[in-house]
Design a protein around this motif. Sequence first.
Motif, PDB file in Angstrom:
ATOM      1  N   ASN A  72       0.336  -2.232  -7.348  1.00  0.00           N
ATOM      2  CA  ASN A  72       1.218  -1.751  -8.400  1.00  0.00           C
ATOM      3  C   ASN A  72       2.442  -2.636  -8.448  1.00  0.00           C
ATOM      4  O   ASN A  72       2.958  -3.062  -7.417  1.00  0.00           O
ATOM      5  N   ARG A  73       2.911  -2.902  -9.612  1.00  0.00           N
ATOM      6  CA  ARG A  73       4.108  -3.720  -9.763  1.00  0.00           C
ATOM      7  C   ARG A  73       5.362  -2.894  -9.539  1.00  0.00           C
ATOM      8  O   ARG A  73       5.309  -1.668  -9.434  1.00  0.00           O
ATOM      9  N   VAL A  74       6.484  -3.573  -9.446  1.00  0.00           N
ATOM     10  CA  VAL A  74       7.772  -2.908  -9.260  1.00  0.00           C
ATOM     11  C   VAL A  74       8.705  -3.300 -10.397  1.00  0.00           C
ATOM     12  O   VAL A  74       8.432  -4.234 -11.144  1.00  0.00           O
ATOM     13  N   GLY A  75       9.813  -2.585 -10.520  1.00  0.00           N
ATOM     14  CA  GLY A  75      10.815  -2.912 -11.525  1.00  0.00           C
ATOM     15  C   GLY A  75      10.676  -2.059 -12.762  1.00  0.00           C
ATOM     16  O   GLY A  75       9.976  -1.052 -12.781  1.00  0.00           O
ATOM     17  N   LYS A  76      11.366  -2.481 -13.815  1.00  0.00           N
ATOM     18  CA  LYS A  76      11.378  -1.729 -15.072  1.00  0.00           C
ATOM     19  C   LYS A  76      10.918  -2.608 -16.218  1.00  0.00           C
ATOM     20  O   LYS A  76      11.156  -3.809 -16.230  1.00  0.00           O
ATOM     21  N   ALA A  83       6.608   1.792  -9.676  1.00  0.00           N
ATOM     22  CA  ALA A  83       6.994   2.330  -8.374  1.00  0.00           C
ATOM     23  C   ALA A  83       6.600   1.479  -7.176  1.00  0.00           C
ATOM     24  O   ALA A  83       6.993   1.778  -6.060  1.00  0.00           O
ATOM     25  N   GLY A  84       5.785   0.432  -7.361  1.00  0.00           N
ATOM     26  CA  GLY A  84       5.347  -0.318  -6.187  1.00  0.00           C
ATOM     27  C   GLY A  84       4.376   0.514  -5.375  1.00  0.00           C
ATOM     28  O   GLY A  84       3.466   1.127  -5.915  1.00  0.00           O
ATOM     29  N   GLN A  85       4.582   0.553  -4.064  1.00  0.00           N
ATOM     30  CA  GLN A  85       3.757   1.353  -3.146  1.00  0.00           C
ATOM     31  C   GLN A  85       2.302   0.885  -3.084  1.00  0.00           C
ATOM     32  O   GLN A  85       1.391   1.692  -2.880  1.00  0.00           O
ATOM     33  N   SER A  86       2.060  -0.426  -3.250  1.00  0.00           N
ATOM     34  CA  SER A  86       0.692  -0.941  -3.122  1.00  0.00           C
ATOM     35  C   SER A  86       0.161  -0.583  -1.735  1.00  0.00           C
ATOM     36  O   SER A  86       0.921  -0.489  -0.768  1.00  0.00           O
ATOM     37  N   VAL A  87      -1.146  -0.385  -1.638  1.00  0.00           N
ATOM     38  CA  VAL A  87      -1.711   0.099  -0.374  1.00  0.00           C
ATOM     39  C   VAL A  87      -3.138  -0.407  -0.183  1.00  0.00           C
ATOM     40  O   VAL A  87      -3.858  -0.657  -1.152  1.00  0.00           O
ATOM     41  N   VAL A  88      -3.521  -0.569   1.076  1.00  0.00           N
ATOM     42  CA  VAL A  88      -4.888  -0.897   1.470  1.00  0.00           C
ATOM     43  C   VAL A  88      -5.349   0.225   2.399  1.00  0.00           C
ATOM     44  O   VAL A  88      -4.663   0.546   3.377  1.00  0.00           O
ATOM     45  N   VAL A  89      -6.500   0.838   2.069  1.00  0.00           N
ATOM     46  CA  VAL A  89      -7.032   1.957   2.840  1.00  0.00           C
ATOM     47  C   VAL A  89      -8.467   1.629   3.238  1.00  0.00           C
ATOM     48  O   VAL A  89      -9.239   1.120   2.426  1.00  0.00           O
ATOM     49  N   ASN A  94      -7.963   5.628   6.457  1.00  0.00           N
ATOM     50  CA  ASN A  94      -6.782   5.179   7.191  1.00  0.00           C
ATOM     51  C   ASN A  94      -6.032   4.112   6.402  1.00  0.00           C
ATOM     52  O   ASN A  94      -6.648   3.205   5.835  1.00  0.00           O
ATOM     53  N   VAL A  95      -4.707   4.205   6.401  1.00  0.00           N
ATOM     54  CA  VAL A  95      -3.893   3.185   5.745  1.00  0.00           C
ATOM     55  C   VAL A  95      -3.870   1.937   6.620  1.00  0.00           C
ATOM     56  O   VAL A  95      -3.463   1.992   7.778  1.00  0.00           O
ATOM     57  N   VAL A  96      -4.333   0.824   6.065  1.00  0.00           N
ATOM     58  CA  VAL A  96      -4.352  -0.454   6.774  1.00  0.00           C
ATOM     59  C   VAL A  96      -3.032  -1.180   6.568  1.00  0.00           C
ATOM     60  O   VAL A  96      -2.481  -1.764   7.501  1.00  0.00           O
ATOM     61  N   SER A  97      -2.514  -1.127   5.352  1.00  0.00           N
ATOM     62  CA  SER A  97      -1.246  -1.772   5.027  1.00  0.00           C
ATOM     63  C   SER A  97      -0.657  -1.090   3.796  1.00  0.00           C
ATOM     64  O   SER A  97      -1.400  -0.637   2.921  1.00  0.00           O
ATOM     65  N   LYS A  98       0.678  -1.022   3.756  1.00  0.00           N
ATOM     66  CA  LYS A  98       1.325  -0.362   2.622  1.00  0.00           C
ATOM     67  C   LYS A  98       2.646  -1.051   2.317  1.00  0.00           C
ATOM     68  O   LYS A  98       3.416  -1.370   3.213  1.00  0.00           O
ATOM     69  N   ALA A  99       2.894  -1.263   1.044  1.00  0.00           N
ATOM     70  CA  ALA A  99       4.151  -1.842   0.584  1.00  0.00           C
ATOM     71  C   ALA A  99       5.128  -0.720   0.253  1.00  0.00           C
ATOM     72  O   ALA A  99       4.747   0.450   0.160  1.00  0.00           O
ATOM     73  N   ASP A 100       6.372  -1.094   0.030  1.00  0.00           N
ATOM     74  CA  ASP A 100       7.351  -0.109  -0.412  1.00  0.00           C
ATOM     75  C   ASP A 100       7.646  -0.342  -1.890  1.00  0.00           C
ATOM     76  O   ASP A 100       6.800  -0.861  -2.612  1.00  0.00           O
ATOM     77  N   ASP A 101       8.818   0.001  -2.334  1.00  0.00           N
ATOM     78  CA  ASP A 101       9.137  -0.105  -3.761  1.00  0.00           C
ATOM     79  C   ASP A 101       9.796  -1.428  -4.129  1.00  0.00           C
ATOM     80  O   ASP A 101      10.305  -1.582  -5.227  1.00  0.00           O
ATOM     81  N   GLN A 102       9.754  -2.404  -3.220  1.00  0.00           N
ATOM     82  CA  GLN A 102      10.318  -3.724  -3.483  1.00  0.00           C
ATOM     83  C   GLN A 102       9.203  -4.732  -3.749  1.00  0.00           C
ATOM     84  O   GLN A 102       8.074  -4.550  -3.279  1.00  0.00           O
TER      85      GLN A 102
END
Length: 134
Positions: A72-76, A83-89, A94-102
């Motif tokens: 997911n992209r971030v910004g406006k 919202a960001g929050q990209s994730v690999v499950v 199980n969450v393997v890796s997760k980004a935040d909102d940056q």
Amino acid sequence: MFETPFGKIGIVICFDRHMPESIRTCALRGAAWSSCRRRASVPNTDAEPSKPFLWKIRVQAMQNQVAIVMCNRVGKEGDVTFAGQSVVVDPYGNVVSKADDQEQLIIADIDLTQTAAARKQRPFLELRRPEWYD
């Protein structure tokens, strides 16, 4: 569905990630993993809180024994806040890796042998009885 040197990949775009059939269809067609592109969230981030969203992805991965990569992209852009929050499950949920909102790049190893192992341990897809669902 796309055949790659790494295995079959199913692609789910944006709103379809809310529908259980989207990831399930990828799994039934032989996907070892599925990629979701989350396009937007509404400006009020309370409309789709991060924790329930993450649980939806984790449950779909576990129920279908397929790794899910969701970006997911971030910004406006206009009135839309991304919202960001990209994730690999992994296929166990199980969450393997997760980004935040940056803005960032996450890199994760996905063990595609886990898909077959998870499906052997819990053969949810084989035990389905769709003829009984109507």
